[in-house]
Design a protein around this motif. Structure first.
Motif, PDB file in Angstrom:
ATOM      1  N   PRO A  33      46.257  17.506  12.707  1.00 40.22           N
ATOM      2  CA  PRO A  33      45.608  18.705  12.989  1.00 40.22           C
ATOM      3  C   PRO A  33      44.877  19.330  11.688  1.00 40.22           C
ATOM      4  N   LYS A  34      43.786  20.050  11.727  1.00 43.84           N
ATOM      5  CA  LYS A  34      43.358  20.534  10.742  1.00 43.84           C
ATOM      6  C   LYS A  34      42.680  21.934  11.183  1.00 43.84           C
ATOM      7  N   SER A  35      42.440  22.988  10.098  1.00 42.30           N
ATOM      8  CA  SER A  35      41.914  24.136  10.572  1.00 42.30           C
ATOM      9  C   SER A  35      41.146  24.749   9.275  1.00 42.30           C
ATOM     10  N   ALA A  36      39.783  24.368   9.295  1.00 49.16           N
ATOM     11  CA  ALA A  36      38.938  24.487   8.134  1.00 49.16           C
ATOM     12  C   ALA A  36      37.730  25.064   8.588  1.00 49.16           C
ATOM     13  N   LEU A  37      36.774  25.644   8.112  1.00 52.63           N
ATOM     14  CA  LEU A  37      35.536  26.176   8.421  1.00 52.63           C
ATOM     15  C   LEU A  37      34.622  25.397   7.450  1.00 52.63           C
ATOM     16  N   ARG A  38      33.521  24.688   8.141  1.00 53.51           N
ATOM     17  CA  ARG A  38      32.790  23.780   7.252  1.00 53.51           C
ATOM     18  C   ARG A  38      31.352  24.177   7.528  1.00 53.51           C
ATOM     19  N   LEU A  39      30.864  24.674   6.250  1.00 48.04           N
ATOM     20  CA  LEU A  39      29.406  24.941   6.279  1.00 48.04           C
ATOM     21  C   LEU A  39      28.405  24.010   5.816  1.00 48.04           C
ATOM     22  N   VAL A  40      27.785  23.264   6.606  1.00 50.03           N
ATOM     23  CA  VAL A  40      26.670  22.291   6.288  1.00 50.03           C
ATOM     24  C   VAL A  40      25.253  22.863   6.293  1.00 50.03           C
ATOM     25  N   GLY A  41      24.800  22.388   5.130  1.00 53.56           N
ATOM     26  CA  GLY A  41      23.221  22.850   4.754  1.00 53.56           C
ATOM     27  C   GLY A  41      22.476  21.665   4.479  1.00 53.56           C
ATOM     28  N   ILE A  42      21.203  21.862   3.797  1.00 56.50           N
ATOM     29  CA  ILE A  42      20.224  21.001   3.941  1.00 56.50           C
ATOM     30  C   ILE A  42      20.203  20.699   2.360  1.00 56.50           C
ATOM     31  N   GLY A  43      19.850  19.602   2.154  1.00 59.57           N
ATOM     32  CA  GLY A  43      19.906  19.057   0.588  1.00 59.57           C
ATOM     33  C   GLY A  43      20.960  19.595  -0.147  1.00 59.57           C
ATOM     34  N   GLY A  44      20.715  20.053  -1.261  1.00 55.83           N
ATOM     35  CA  GLY A  44      21.613  20.627  -2.327  1.00 55.83           C
ATOM     36  C   GLY A  44      21.864  22.082  -2.075  1.00 55.83           C
ATOM     37  N   ALA A  45      22.412  22.432  -0.761  1.00 56.20           N
ATOM     38  CA  ALA A  45      22.495  23.757  -0.364  1.00 56.20           C
ATOM     39  C   ALA A  45      23.766  24.567  -0.851  1.00 56.20           C
ATOM     40  N   ASN A  46      24.751  23.835  -1.453  1.00 62.52           N
ATOM     41  CA  ASN A  46      26.219  24.438  -1.821  1.00 62.52           C
ATOM     42  C   ASN A  46      25.693  25.784  -2.605  1.00 62.52           C
ATOM     43  N   ARG A  47      24.937  25.778  -3.634  1.00 62.95           N
ATOM     44  CA  ARG A  47      25.057  26.961  -4.504  1.00 62.95           C
ATOM     45  C   ARG A  47      24.534  27.777  -3.658  1.00 62.95           C
ATOM     46  N   ALA A  48      23.402  27.676  -2.863  1.00 64.62           N
ATOM     47  CA  ALA A  48      22.882  29.157  -2.245  1.00 64.62           C
ATOM     48  C   ALA A  48      23.958  29.324  -1.009  1.00 64.62           C
ATOM     49  N   MET A  49      24.639  28.566  -0.405  1.00 64.96           N
ATOM     50  CA  MET A  49      25.358  28.886   0.608  1.00 64.96           C
ATOM     51  C   MET A  49      26.609  29.671  -0.007  1.00 64.96           C
ATOM     52  N   GLU A  50      27.091  29.383  -1.230  1.00 58.81           N
ATOM     53  CA  GLU A  50      28.215  29.945  -1.788  1.00 58.81           C
ATOM     54  C   GLU A  50      27.753  31.401  -1.970  1.00 58.81           C
ATOM     55  N   ALA A  51      26.678  31.457  -2.542  1.00 58.65           N
ATOM     56  CA  ALA A  51      26.237  32.716  -3.137  1.00 58.65           C
ATOM     57  C   ALA A  51      25.978  33.773  -1.883  1.00 58.65           C
ATOM     58  N   GLU A  52      25.402  33.206  -0.891  1.00 56.99           N
ATOM     59  CA  GLU A  52      25.070  33.927   0.229  1.00 56.99           C
ATOM     60  C   GLU A  52      26.710  34.411   0.919  1.00 56.99           C
ATOM     61  N   VAL A  53      27.756  33.618   0.937  1.00 59.74           N
ATOM     62  CA  VAL A  53      29.028  34.041   1.404  1.00 59.74           C
ATOM     63  C   VAL A  53      29.495  35.106   0.653  1.00 59.74           C
ATOM     64  N   LYS A  54      29.305  35.021  -0.619  1.00 63.47           N
ATOM     65  CA  LYS A  54      29.903  36.009  -1.604  1.00 63.47           C
ATOM     66  C   LYS A  54      29.279  37.414  -1.263  1.00 63.47           C
ATOM     67  N   ARG A  55      27.901  37.381  -1.064  1.00 61.80           N
ATOM     68  CA  ARG A  55      27.100  38.588  -0.869  1.00 61.80           C
ATOM     69  C   ARG A  55      27.409  39.058   0.328  1.00 61.80           C
TER      70      ARG A  55
END
Ligand SMILES: C[S@@+](CC[C@H](N)C(=O)[O-])C[C@H]1O[C@@H](n2cnc3c(N)ncnc32)[C@H](O)[C@@H]1O
Length: 398
Positions: A3-25
């Motif tokens: 069993p798992k319970s995680a929230l997965r955000l999937v973006g395009i290309g190298g989206a990690n940096r932008a997704m993480e910054a948006e989550v924080k804001r």
């Protein structure tokens, strides 16, 4: 069976940096308690957070940079259909907190399962049977509804495991306002990613997209500045019916930065593109923040910007961002020489703004920096539309 319970955000290309910054804001503004957990960066475009319903609700309803928002609930190491079915059935004896409820319609979509010794359809059918049968054993009725499911399950094969998730946002990159398109529209979440990577500050920076096509960059910018929700009561998120999100049913989906007052310009030489951009901006309800101008960008100087300032607001042009996705050549049938001349003109025009301005260009041209005549301050691949596009950022920010 895990069993798992995680929230997965999937973006395009190298989206990690932008997704993480948006989550924080957004989390800082939109969540009462946010422990700011460090996400696991599973690859360049996937962030995995511990699942928390309030955070998941925020992610689905407000994040603009991901393509998908998934709730991982289960994984299996089974390597054939029969053990996979048994695994799902065994897990279903206890599973279901936050999503399992009688009367819900389900649909299953599998991807990246080519390595598994059965077809995609067979895998989908096996998991569907396991879910429906497992629920039935507990007296809970689930039914298949491929057209309008209440729960859309996403199955993917990764590292020889079958992972089952609930797709909380559906096609999350479709932000709902763009019914009118022009020739090469950019995906909405790519535009959001570019705005974060170029560190556009809506409180200080005037934004100019001199080749805005159907307006994706200006419209995303206006919505992002306001922290506008992607969904509404009339157009609820695909996961709205899940028990986990019921607690938020009466939370109004209001903009998180309702007082934002950005100043944005979109320009394009192609009349139908500007007409489409106007309709899209109206649909997104951001027309009061954006001036849309038809013409050659070379004619777009300070006087013209002042004359068109949205809502006739006084305009300081001390600080700003030019963000542009010019024609690439491959698609828009331009010869290289013509394209290079266009890029040189664009570079000259962008550098005519003052020292407080920065510029970002999303292009495929391998020699873009030599055409520009200088090295970019930041260079980042942002693959888009099946092309190897890179974002080049110049000026300001040191
Ligand atoms: C790749 S498209 C931009 C797509 C846009 N980002 C969108 O999401 O719809 C490039 C745009 O540049 C415009 N364009 C080409 N030459 C131009 C010029 N000299 N001045 C202004 N716009 C121009 C084209 O009409 C086209 O809409």
């Amino acid at each position: 069976m895990t069993p798992k319970s995680a929230l997965r955000l999937v973006g395009i290309g190298g989206a990690n940096r932008a997704m993480e910054a948006e989550v924080k804001r957004l989390a800082k503004r939109g969540l009462e308690a946010w422990a700011s957990p460090k996400p696991v960066r599973e690859d360049e475009q996937t962030l995995v957070y511990p699942f928390d319903p309030a955070f998941a609700h925020l992610a689905v309803n407000y994040l603009r940079t991901p393509s998908r928002v998934l709730w991982d609930i289960f994984e299996s190491e089974a390597d054939r259909l029969e053990p996979l079915y048994d695994d799902v059935l065994a897990w279903m004896k206890k599973a279901g907190e936050g999503w399992l409820e009688s009367g819900l319609g389900i649909s299953i979509r599998a991807r990246d399962v080519e390595w598994f010794p059965a077809s995609r359809t067979q895998i989908q059918g096996t998991i569907k049977n396991g879910l429906i049968e497992g629920a039935k054993k507990r007296g809970i009725e689930l039914a298949l509804d491929s057209e309008q499911p209440d729960i859309l399950f996403a199955v993917r094969g990764t590292k020889n495991r079958i992972v089952l998730s609930i797709d909380l946002g559906g096609v999350h990159s479709n932000h709902g306002y763009r019914k009118d398109g022009d020739r090469a529209p950019m995906r909405e979440n790519v535009a959001a990613q570019l705005l974060i990577l170029t560190r556009w500050d809506p409180r200080k920076d005037v934004l100019v997209d001199p080749m805005c096509g159907s307006g994706t960059i200006p419209i995303e910018a206006a919505l992002m500045a306001r922290g506008a929700p992607l969904w509404s009561k009339e157009r609820p998120a695909p996961c709205a019916k899940l028990p986990a999100f019921r607690a938020f049913k009466n939370h109004p989906l209001e903009p998180l930065f309702a007082d934002a007052d950005p100043i944005i310009f979109g320009n394009d030489i192609h009349g139908p593109a500007i007409a489409a951009a106007r309709k899209n901006a109206d649909r997104a309800d951001v027309s009061d923040s954006i001036a849309l101008i038809e013409g050659d960008f070379k004619n777009l100087g300070p006087n013209q910007l002042r004359a068109h300032s949205p809502g006739g607001r006084g305009l300081s042009l001390d600080q700003g961002l030019v963000l542009v996705n010019p024609p690439y050549g491959e698609r828009l049938e331009e010869g290289d020489e013509e394209l290079e001349r266009l890029y040189r003109d664009l570079a000259k025009w962008a550098s005519s703004f003052g020292p407080g301005w920065k510029s970002g260009f999303l292009v495929t041209h391998p020699d873009f920096e030599s055409i520009m005549g200088k090295q970019a301050r930041m260079k980042k691949p942002v693959p888009h539309g099946g092309l190897s596009t890179q974002l080049y950022v110049y000026g300001a920010d040191g």
